[in-house]
Design an enzyme around this catalytic site. Structure first.
Site, PDB file in Angstrom:
ATOM      1  N   CYS A 111      -0.006 -39.801  14.312  1.00  0.00           N
ATOM      2  CA  CYS A 111      -0.409 -41.006  15.052  1.00  0.00           C
ATOM      3  C   CYS A 111      -1.787 -41.526  14.651  1.00  0.00           C
ATOM      4  O   CYS A 111      -2.209 -42.588  15.121  1.00  0.00           O
ATOM      5  CB  CYS A 111      -0.346 -40.730  16.541  1.00  0.00           C
ATOM      6  N   HIS A 256      -3.755 -46.257  19.682  1.00  0.00           N
ATOM      7  CA  HIS A 256      -2.409 -45.713  19.491  1.00  0.00           C
ATOM      8  C   HIS A 256      -1.715 -45.677  20.851  1.00  0.00           C
ATOM      9  O   HIS A 256      -2.290 -45.240  21.856  1.00  0.00           O
ATOM     10  CB  HIS A 256      -2.500 -44.311  18.886  1.00  0.00           C
ATOM     11  N   ASN A 286       6.221 -44.358  22.128  1.00  0.00           N
ATOM     12  CA  ASN A 286       5.239 -43.932  21.124  1.00  0.00           C
ATOM     13  C   ASN A 286       5.901 -44.005  19.741  1.00  0.00           C
ATOM     14  O   ASN A 286       6.824 -43.235  19.461  1.00  0.00           O
ATOM     15  CB  ASN A 286       4.804 -42.503  21.465  1.00  0.00           C
TER      16      ASN A 286
HETATM   17  N1  ACO Z   1      11.324 -35.738  33.844  1.00  0.00           N
HETATM   18  C1  ACO Z   1      11.127 -35.081  35.015  1.00  0.00           C
HETATM   19  N2  ACO Z   1      10.324 -34.023  35.117  1.00  0.00           N
HETATM   20  C2  ACO Z   1       9.686 -33.606  33.994  1.00  0.00           C
HETATM   21  C3  ACO Z   1       9.865 -34.234  32.754  1.00  0.00           C
HETATM   22  C4  ACO Z   1      10.731 -35.340  32.698  1.00  0.00           C
HETATM   23  N3  ACO Z   1      10.966 -36.021  31.575  1.00  0.00           N
HETATM   24  N4  ACO Z   1       9.118 -33.609  31.830  1.00  0.00           N
HETATM   25  C5  ACO Z   1       8.478 -32.615  32.477  1.00  0.00           C
HETATM   26  N5  ACO Z   1       8.831 -32.604  33.782  1.00  0.00           N
HETATM   27  C6  ACO Z   1       8.375 -31.714  34.851  1.00  0.00           C
HETATM   28  C7  ACO Z   1       7.854 -30.399  34.312  1.00  0.00           C
HETATM   29  O1  ACO Z   1       8.900 -29.477  34.147  1.00  0.00           O
HETATM   30  C8  ACO Z   1       6.898 -30.013  35.416  1.00  0.00           C
HETATM   31  O2  ACO Z   1       7.620 -29.464  36.474  1.00  0.00           O
HETATM   32  P1  ACO Z   1       7.080 -28.161  37.254  1.00  0.00           P
HETATM   33  O3  ACO Z   1       5.776 -28.582  37.855  1.00  0.00           O
HETATM   34  O4  ACO Z   1       8.147 -27.875  38.236  1.00  0.00           O
HETATM   35  O5  ACO Z   1       6.914 -27.112  36.191  1.00  0.00           O
HETATM   36  C9  ACO Z   1       6.321 -31.338  35.904  1.00  0.00           C
HETATM   37  O6  ACO Z   1       7.267 -32.332  35.495  1.00  0.00           O
HETATM   38  C10 ACO Z   1       4.961 -31.664  35.342  1.00  0.00           C
HETATM   39  O7  ACO Z   1       5.029 -31.453  33.930  1.00  0.00           O
HETATM   40  P2  ACO Z   1       3.780 -31.738  33.016  1.00  0.00           P
HETATM   41  O8  ACO Z   1       4.086 -31.324  31.619  1.00  0.00           O
HETATM   42  O9  ACO Z   1       2.566 -31.167  33.678  1.00  0.00           O
HETATM   43  O10 ACO Z   1       3.714 -33.335  33.131  1.00  0.00           O
HETATM   44  P3  ACO Z   1       2.571 -34.287  32.676  1.00  0.00           P
HETATM   45  O11 ACO Z   1       2.055 -35.056  33.821  1.00  0.00           O
HETATM   46  O12 ACO Z   1       1.573 -33.589  31.793  1.00  0.00           O
HETATM   47  O13 ACO Z   1       3.362 -35.330  31.769  1.00  0.00           O
HETATM   48  C11 ACO Z   1       3.670 -35.831  29.466  1.00  0.00           C
HETATM   49  C12 ACO Z   1       4.016 -34.886  30.616  1.00  0.00           C
HETATM   50  C13 ACO Z   1       4.171 -37.214  29.836  1.00  0.00           C
HETATM   51  C14 ACO Z   1       4.354 -35.339  28.202  1.00  0.00           C
HETATM   52  C15 ACO Z   1       2.136 -35.863  29.286  1.00  0.00           C
HETATM   53  O14 ACO Z   1       1.629 -34.560  29.223  1.00  0.00           O
HETATM   54  C16 ACO Z   1       1.706 -36.617  28.058  1.00  0.00           C
HETATM   55  O15 ACO Z   1       1.942 -37.799  27.931  1.00  0.00           O
HETATM   56  N6  ACO Z   1       0.998 -35.930  27.115  1.00  0.00           N
HETATM   57  C17 ACO Z   1       0.536 -36.556  25.906  1.00  0.00           C
HETATM   58  C18 ACO Z   1       1.688 -36.648  24.991  1.00  0.00           C
HETATM   59  C19 ACO Z   1       1.378 -37.482  23.783  1.00  0.00           C
HETATM   60  O16 ACO Z   1       0.712 -38.472  23.895  1.00  0.00           O
HETATM   61  N7  ACO Z   1       1.908 -37.047  22.685  1.00  0.00           N
HETATM   62  C20 ACO Z   1       1.895 -37.787  21.498  1.00  0.00           C
HETATM   63  C21 ACO Z   1       0.679 -37.566  20.728  1.00  0.00           C
HETATM   64  S1  ACO Z   1       0.666 -38.577  19.371  1.00  0.00           S
HETATM   65  C22 ACO Z   1       1.489 -37.866  18.027  1.00  0.00           C
HETATM   66  O17 ACO Z   1       0.867 -37.351  17.148  1.00  0.00           O
HETATM   67  C23 ACO Z   1       3.015 -37.924  17.974  1.00  0.00           C
END
Ligand code: ACO
Length: 338
Positions: A111, A256, A286
């Site tokens: 990214c 990004h 993304n």
């Molecule tokens: N739907 C419903 N529940 C979900 C989902 C989903 N799709 N995904 C995870 N959960 C649950 C988890 O199991 C967890 O449940 P638990 O508390 O019972 O264990 C809860 O939701 C919270 O999970 P988290 O992982 O803490 O959720 P978070 O608020 O961190 O959101 C996310 C997850 C959206 C992936 C976030 O961490 C994020 O956006 N991170 C950055 C990702 C990113 O930008 N990546 C790309 C980088 S760029 C590149 O190089 C490709």
């Protein structure tokens, strides 16, 4: 000598999957995805490939710039998802455009890739190594996505964006970029290189019991989130300080498009209003190295960019890699340059 963007283009596949479509594949909901990421739908390739999207975005950028393919000295494609390994995607684009003079190669920095493509083209043009460059970010992330993993499949989409750069007299803004390979495990995709189907003693064969997950993108979402909200404001401030530019002079921060909450957190940390942070991830998800040029093209075509405006482009992602570049918007008319 600096590098001026004189045209932009993009290509977006017409097939879409909204959050409800994703909720039919994994246990999730439209509400959860919107709240946690801001994504509403994403566009997914059907007949397109990374190369075909790159070539189409490139044609549109050349048309916007009024530059012919024969004038190109350099074509760079940033991608982590090319449909071809050899020849490089940039050479395939060259062939499709008919740009015989261009030097062509690919960059792989996820990214942050488009930022590094811009910086590389800038360095070429600044040093007199060519006058006209085409830079492209193109991704088919749907091919690298595990559609059974709700932690990742909600995030990504496909598309391509491109920009044409010309060497021009003007203010030089130095970019700032960083990499930290020690944190590479936060975001990985092992599919192509770990296993290649040969068992000649040199290359590993995919073991029978390898879980599907190992073929696709794996992410520690929270680690990436924390890294982004800390590193992106820092690197933007570094770039502003290095170039003696104040935040008040910046018209837009083109980040990004990974997650709306990341962009909001960056705005808060910089003490800048959200109006300066255009967001289109609700439509595309993304798209990795394509997200910045797609957004830039949308803003260009909607007439939001004015001559003399200063913009910050900032990317972050796997590697880990991150960086920020300041550009001055100054669409040049090619007949004035020649
Ligand atoms: N739907 C419903 N529940 C979900 C989902 C989903 N799709 N995904 C995870 N959960 C649950 C988890 O199991 C967890 O449940 P638990 O508390 O019972 O264990 C809860 O939701 C919270 O999970 P988290 O992982 O803490 O959720 P978070 O608020 O961190 O959101 C996310 C997850 C959206 C992936 C976030 O961490 C994020 O956006 N991170 C950055 C990702 C990113 O930008 N990546 C790309 C980088 S760029 C590149 O190089 C490709």
């Amino acid at each position: 000598m600096t590098a001026t963007i004189c045209g932009t283009g993009s290509y977006i596949p017409s097939y879409t999957m909204d959050n409800n479509d994703i909720a039919r594949l994994v246990e999730t909901s439209d509400e959860w995805i919107r709240e946690r990421t801001g994504v509403i739908r994403r566009h997914i390739i059907r007949d397109e490939t990374t190369v075909s999207m790159a070539a189409e975005a490139a044609k549109r950028a050349l048309e916007d710039a009024g530059v012919s393919p024969e004038e190109l000295d350099l074509i760079l494609v940033s991608t982590i998802s090319s449909n071809v390994i050899l020849p490089c995607a940039a050479c395939e684009v060259q062939e499709r455009l008919g740009a015989p003079r261009a030097t062509c190669f690919d960059l792989s920095a996820a990214c942050t890739g488009f930022i590094l493509a811009y910086n590389t083209a800038f360095a070429y043009l600044n040093s007199g190594f060519g006058k006209t460059a085409l830079i492209i970010g193109s991704e088919s992330l749907s091919n690298l996505t595990n559609w059974k993993d709700r932690r990742t499949c909600i995030l990504f989409g496909d598309g391509a964006g491109a920009a044409v750069l010309r060497a021009e007299e003007g203010t030089v803004y130095l970019p700032v970029t960083h990499s930290d390979g020690r944190k590479g495990e936060a975001l990985t995709c092992k599919s192509r290189h770990d296993y290649n189907g040969l068992s000649d003693g040199h290359c590993r064969e995919r073991p029978q019991d390898t879980p599907d997950e190992e073929y696709y993108m794996q992410m520690d979402g929270q680690a990436v989130f924390k890294f982004a909200v800390k590193s992106v404001p820092e690197v933007i401030n570094e770039a502003l300080e290095l170039n003696h530019v104040s935040s008040g002079e910046i018209s837009y921060y083109i980040l990004h498009q990974a997650n709306r909450r990341i962009i909001e957190a960056v705005a808060r940390r910089l003490g800048e209003p959200m109006e300066k942070f255009p967001v289109n991830l609700q439509e595309y998800g993304n798209t990795s190295s394509a997200s910045i040029p797609i957004l830039l093209d949308e803003m260009n075509r909607e007439g939001k960019l004015r001559k003399g405006q200063k913009l910050v482009l900032a990317g972050f992602g796997a590697g880990l890699t991150w960086g920020a570049s300041i550009i001055e918007w100054h669409r040049c008319r090619t007949n004035e340059i020649k």
